[in-house]
Design a protein around this motif. Structure first.
Motif, PDB file in Angstrom:
ATOM      1  N   LEU A 126      20.822  -5.037 -27.017  1.00 12.61           N
ATOM      2  CA  LEU A 126      21.586  -5.168 -24.749  1.00 12.61           C
ATOM      3  C   LEU A 126      21.212  -5.935 -24.209  1.00 12.61           C
ATOM      4  O   LEU A 126      20.684  -6.481 -22.787  1.00 12.61           O
ATOM      5  N   LYS A 146      26.088  -8.779 -23.538  1.00 20.58           N
ATOM      6  CA  LYS A 146      26.741  -7.127 -23.930  1.00 20.58           C
ATOM      7  C   LYS A 146      26.983  -6.753 -22.910  1.00 20.58           C
ATOM      8  O   LYS A 146      27.416  -5.098 -23.540  1.00 20.58           O
ATOM      9  N   GLN A 195      30.626  -5.371 -22.768  1.00 24.56           N
ATOM     10  CA  GLN A 195      30.790  -5.165 -23.530  1.00 24.56           C
ATOM     11  C   GLN A 195      30.646  -3.505 -24.397  1.00 24.56           C
ATOM     12  O   GLN A 195      31.660  -3.199 -24.695  1.00 24.56           O
ATOM     13  N   ILE A 196      29.328  -3.279 -24.085  1.00 23.06           N
ATOM     14  CA  ILE A 196      28.976  -1.797 -24.094  1.00 23.06           C
ATOM     15  C   ILE A 196      29.871  -0.914 -22.716  1.00 23.06           C
ATOM     16  O   ILE A 196      30.281  -0.035 -23.581  1.00 23.06           O
TER      17      ILE A 196
END
Lengths: 432, 432
Positions: A1, A5, A8-9
């Motif tokens: 995490l 990212k 993206q999450i």
């Protein structure tokens, strides 16, 4: 995490529905769970909170400020909101109530008046009602004016002018019958109204056995006050089925696999503590026969065999009984057949595996009397396991204790104590 | 069930729906079950048979002659009929197929082409379809001509002229939107079509997470071939949740509490036999330390305590893991957190209850070294229980064995063997 990212999450989260987000959160360790939770878009917050088990919910709610909680609450349907309010601190509840308009507040209070595990607590107040003396054509014009129907509406409800429930008018009837027909002639009178006080368990059985999608809920006077939809019932069915399994291991169906160590600690420790007490009971039986064991140490070798086989056999009976009781299949009328059948099975298995264990005793210890003792102890303990498997849950139920929770502790105590007593006692009588 | 009561029972049966009759039959001992079964009216036979567990069904079907079976089959919907045919003898199946008209036979064969535990096996072929380029008004006129819709129809499906699925048209949209609007503009494109090969498990998760009532099923080319309704999914959800609990006791979710002794015998005996083998493994560890026990018989007193506490602690972890695996919550990403958490819990509990057991050893046997041995053995076995609780189900799953079925056998074998080995091994090292 890592930082990169995050975006993206966030994008991935947008593609999921609230139930899927809830499932993702439940699968995450605490730290990651909180990070992802902050990325969930505020309009999903409320529904996601409803889809996670209670233990997870508490942690998530602690993370939110009052404004966020009020916002989440506003996105919910009345029945879900009622569930949600139960888990909020009192001050936030007050603010949510203030934020609602008078109409919604009145509807909410109607749901809150019932226990959450009753039909009244499960219901939603978003019923669409019609009168019996109008034609289908009029109904359809009304619907077109009204616009979109509440989710999972498969039927309108027909009420008289005092609001008393008369019958259901399925949507497909409105579509397929002649427009000039009267509602009274088309409606289904046999769709039963559920009393608001009926337990969630009974509601679930009713939905399952009549394959319902939605059903009307009425108060004591027969006045329509809401409806229950299948999606809420599915939750009841799943959590009831899981309750039995989890209880048998001293867990609740809300248990969080990824709870932080600290919050899981006390409950697990208590369960082990209770079991330790029962293990002491079994050990004290062994203690009484210390001198026998000193003289025939081979008996110690057979101790775990006799005890565990009794526990396993009894657990099979117990598991069947717990499910049978939950489904309402066990009663006075079939008790005698049941216990007779389980005793017959136990006698067969006790003899069969008793002979095997006796054979092993004969082979390894070359002692016919030891073989006889092991065989008899096996038979006695299988019979005891079967009787306890039938009687323990019935007795627990009678005294108001959940058989799924306490059943296996009591049963294995009985089979351990009786198993050791039979083995060591017979050993003392026959071998010394 | 005396002669005079027959009429009363017959009347009572008429007031019950098939699911309720099924539940009654399941609660009856074999002899009474057959008597009541003969009194069930023939048009209910088929549906009742679908509502009883497989083990009960076999017995009931054996009681019926071919004519009755064919008659029962004719009363069923296609998806139910497909289920039903699986349980019939081949000769009867042929006769049922002959009794159907060509159209129904073709539809039935489409369902039979799929495994029963896939979307294709769950589906019904009674879809009502419309084209995207017609107006709602036309749809409604078509529906009125067509007459009654199949049960649980909450939406029509929109297909192109090759039969490919385009979207869903909920009934409430037909009722609430303007009659001149085109289907293409009103239909919901986001209602996903389920591939016919999707597993029943995945279908259930999908229904639960999106709160669906019915969903379209398509073949590999995207052509609409049927629909799945929530009532069939509820059965999947319940039986999956029960599967875990029943498997942990070596039973199947179809197990009949009131089965005649003979039919329950072999399965129960096999389960006990498997457990006996594992008990021998534990006993052989004890056998290796016979001379230690002969010298310190007090160790025999602590044997059941250490072993059972390890089993109980490990079972808690195992139960959580089995449910987590079934719900798809356990994966590579959270494995490390999980095992770390369970080990931390086990270390805490092992120390806490180890000290208690050590204290008891000190009090009753006045032997500090014995206390130390008991305490350490408790700690070791709690840790072992936690590790097995996490690892055993994962390993079983990897090699394709159902963790719910084999998990507790393997786990308790590990905790028994390790528990005895730790207690008696440490006892040999420290006390002799």
């Amino acid at each position: 995490l890592a930082g990169g990212k995050m975006l993206q999450i966030k994008r991935a989260l947008h593609a999921l529905n609230p139930a899927e987000i809830a499932n993702l959160l439940v699968s995450l360790p605490p730290r990651e769970r909180m990070l992802v939770w902050e990325m969930v878009s505020p309009e999903d917050d409320g529904e996601v909170l409803l889809h996670v088990p209670e233990s997870v919910r508490t942690g998530l709610i602690r993370q939110m400020d009052t404004a966020e909680l009020v916002k989440a609450a506003e996105e919910l349907e009345i029945d879900d909101l009622a569930d949600f309010l139960e888990h909020l601190p009192e001050t936030v509840t007050q603010q949510v109530l203030k934020a609602l308009d008078a109409d919604d507040r009145a509807r909410l209070e109607r749901v809150l008046a019932y226990e959450p595990d009753t039909a009244g607590g499960l219901m939603n107040t978003d019923t669409v009602t019609v009168r019996p003396d109008v034609s289908l054509d009029v109904v359809q014009r009304y619907l077109r004016l009204r616009g979109e129907l509440p989710p999972h509406t498969d039927a309108l409800f027909v009420v008289d002018r005092y609001g008393a429930y008369l019958g259901a008018l399925p949507l497909d009837k409105i579509l397929t019958r002649a427009p000039e027909e009267l509602v009274a002639n088309v409606m289904e009178r046999e769709t039963p109204a559920i009393p608001a006080g009926e337990s969630a368990h009974d509601v679930a059985r009713r939905f399952e056995s009549a394959d319902l999608i939605s059903a009307p809920v009425v108060d004591a006077k027969g006045v329509l006050i809401g409806r229950i939809t299948i999606d809420d019932v599915v939750d009841v069915i799943r959590s009831e089925a899981e309750h039995n399994m989890m209880s048998m291991a001293g867990l609740t169906e809300d248990e969080d696999l990824f709870a932080p160590v600290r919050s899981a600690m006390s409950r697990r420790a208590i369960w082990l503590g209770i079991n330790l007490l029962t293990a002491f009971a079994a050990a004290s039986v062994v203690g009484r026969f210390e001198s026998t064991i000193a003289q025939v140490t081979a008996l110690a070798v057979f101790m775990p065999i006799i005890a565990s086989m009794g526990g396993i056999g009894g657990s099979q009976t117990l598991t069947l009984m717990i499910r049978g009781l939950a489904l309402g299949q066990v009663g006075r009328g079939n008790f005698r057949f049941l216990i007779g059948k389980e005793i017959a099975l136990a006698a067969f298995n006790g003899l069969l595996w008793g002979l095997v264990v006796g054979g092993v005793a004969l082979y390894f210890f070359d002692n016919g009397l030891l073989a006889l003792v092991a065989c008899l102890a096996m038979l006695v303990n299988q019979l005891m396991g079967a009787c306890s498997g039938v009687l323990v849950p019935l007795l627990l139920k009678r005294i108001g204790v959940d058989p799924a929770l306490a059943g296996s502790v009591v049963l294995t105590t009985v089979t351990d104590v009786v198993g050791f007593f039979a083995l060591l006692g017979l050993g003392t009588l026959i071998l010394l």
